[in-house]
Design an enzyme around this catalytic site. Sequence first.
Site, PDB file in Angstrom:
ATOM      1  N   GLU A  39      25.594 -27.515  33.109  1.00 13.68           N
ATOM      2  CA  GLU A  39      26.820 -26.693  33.096  1.00 13.68           C
ATOM      3  C   GLU A  39      27.573 -26.854  34.412  1.00 13.68           C
ATOM      4  OE1 GLU A  39      28.408 -25.691  30.331  1.00 13.68           O
ATOM      5  OE2 GLU A  39      26.693 -24.408  29.836  1.00 13.68           O
ATOM      6  N   THR A  41      28.920 -29.475  35.342  1.00 16.43           N
ATOM      7  CA  THR A  41      28.587 -30.804  35.869  1.00 16.43           C
ATOM      8  C   THR A  41      29.579 -31.860  35.393  1.00 16.43           C
ATOM      9  OG1 THR A  41      27.080 -30.957  33.999  1.00 16.43           O
ATOM     10  CG2 THR A  41      26.093 -30.457  36.138  1.00 16.43           C
ATOM     11  N   GLY A 125      37.642 -17.543  22.541  1.00 14.07           N
ATOM     12  CA  GLY A 125      37.334 -16.926  23.835  1.00 14.07           C
ATOM     13  C   GLY A 125      35.854 -16.665  24.032  1.00 14.07           C
ATOM     14  N   LEU A 128      32.784 -21.267  23.031  1.00  8.14           N
ATOM     15  CA  LEU A 128      32.288 -22.192  22.012  1.00  8.14           C
ATOM     16  C   LEU A 128      33.303 -23.303  21.740  1.00  8.14           C
ATOM     17  CD1 LEU A 128      30.611 -19.622  19.564  1.00  8.14           C
ATOM     18  CD2 LEU A 128      29.579 -20.871  21.475  1.00  8.14           C
ATOM     19  N   SER A 130      36.722 -23.438  21.157  1.00  9.70           N
ATOM     20  CA  SER A 130      37.699 -23.410  20.069  1.00  9.70           C
ATOM     21  C   SER A 130      38.938 -24.227  20.436  1.00  9.70           C
ATOM     22  CB  SER A 130      38.072 -21.969  19.712  1.00  9.70           C
ATOM     23  OG  SER A 130      38.550 -21.294  20.850  1.00  9.70           O
ATOM     24  N   SER A 131      39.310 -24.267  21.712  1.00  3.17           N
ATOM     25  CA  SER A 131      40.515 -25.031  22.051  1.00  3.17           C
ATOM     26  C   SER A 131      40.269 -26.532  21.932  1.00  3.17           C
ATOM     27  CB  SER A 131      41.059 -24.659  23.432  1.00  3.17           C
ATOM     28  OG  SER A 131      40.114 -24.925  24.427  1.00  3.17           O
ATOM     29  N   GLU A 163      44.169 -30.259  28.229  1.00  2.00           N
ATOM     30  CA  GLU A 163      43.654 -29.166  29.071  1.00  2.00           C
ATOM     31  C   GLU A 163      44.166 -29.309  30.499  1.00  2.00           C
ATOM     32  OE1 GLU A 163      41.503 -26.628  28.111  1.00  2.00           O
ATOM     33  OE2 GLU A 163      41.174 -27.339  26.063  1.00  2.00           O
ATOM     34  N   ASP A 175      33.572 -30.845  26.174  1.00  2.00           N
ATOM     35  CA  ASP A 175      33.854 -30.125  24.930  1.00  2.00           C
ATOM     36  C   ASP A 175      34.471 -31.051  23.887  1.00  2.00           C
ATOM     37  OD1 ASP A 175      33.060 -28.086  26.577  1.00  2.00           O
ATOM     38  OD2 ASP A 175      35.061 -27.230  26.827  1.00  2.00           O
TER      39      ASP A 175
END
Length: 389
Positions: A39, A41, A125, A128, A130-131, A163, A175
């Site tokens: 995480e 990373t 939010g 997970l 979603s975006s 993003e 993601d």
Amino acid sequence: MSTEPVGDARARAVAAHRAHWGEPAAVVRAPGRVNLIGEHTDYNDGFVFPMALPFDTVIALSDGPPGTDSEIRSEGYGAFTLDGDVPDWGIYIQTTHELMGDRLRRAGVDVPVWRGSVATDIPTGASLSSSAAVEVATVLSIADRAGFGIEPVDVARIGQQVETRLLGVATGIMDQLICASAVAGSASLIDCRSLHITPHPLPAGTAVVVMDTMTRRELVDSEFSARAATCFRAASLLGVPALRDIDEVAALASLASEHPLEHRRASHVVAENARALAAAAAMRAGDAAEVGRLMNESHDSLRDLYAVSSEALDRMVEIARAAPGCLGARMTGGGFAGCAVALVRDPGGSAGVEPFLAEVARAYEAWSGVAPRLWSCRAMAGASVEQLG
Ligand code: GLA
């Protein structure tokens, strides 16, 4: 509480498309993700270990009349015209459409006119992704209507650029890449520098449980940017391109006295990369207990060194660790709110992980006054396009 996530986003997207525009020509699905370990990373060129979840964002799509603008409808939100007056909720789709348009024009391909009906089963939010799912689904929708072949890595890169443009910070690629490339039944070790992806089947006799604290936090973008900036400063002080290039925490010693913040944050990243690699080795050896132990260490480091946990996430993790069959638990994703993840021994049979779920639900609600949502999740395949008719 549910043990198998259910969702009918596909049916809802198709029904909405029929109601407004007639039969869709294709349906695109893009899953949410949970990260097991590794995480904060990815934007340090390091290692992550996510898997795709059984929640999808779905777009049912068809061609629009030539010479008109593309249109989007999303359940619960309404409709908008791409390149027109874009509402807040449509900004990810609009930005993806712009970047994908650039990409098509560079390739000499006409930008299609299309109509998309969006529905999602991914909690928003909740850490997970979603975006990322919206971005990946939009890239694939446009590519499909344009007849443009695109590799999962390039799909993910476009999502990452979305993003970066919207947050104004260089975010990681985890993601979008897992959303675009996941393999059913496996979590994937991803080298975020080479973008090499190695699927690892989940250990036999275990279940991955996603645990929603039901907390949401706005305005985390500035915290995310601050963490990334501190890491980039640490790398530059150490004279390396990225923290990925440091193999041992001991090599950070020169930062300790003059730059204690950089030292703490970098210590997390360097040790977390090692943990992600160790978890992959443990997974290959079928050592689920070791994977769980590493997940516990990861959470403690995110809480103490990286400072991206929250009271609710810490409490959820503590409760999970004390519940029957838990091998390890940690926060997942960017942090500050949303979901934690646990690796739980699953003896099979009708009870499965039910005792774990029951205890976590009871204890978390007793503490927070709110019933958490818990999902025992299979690892799913990455995004796909289904042609209809
Ligand atoms: C968010 C970002 C990812 C990653 C995680 C932390 O989910 O979108 O790229 O940086 O935080 O691991």
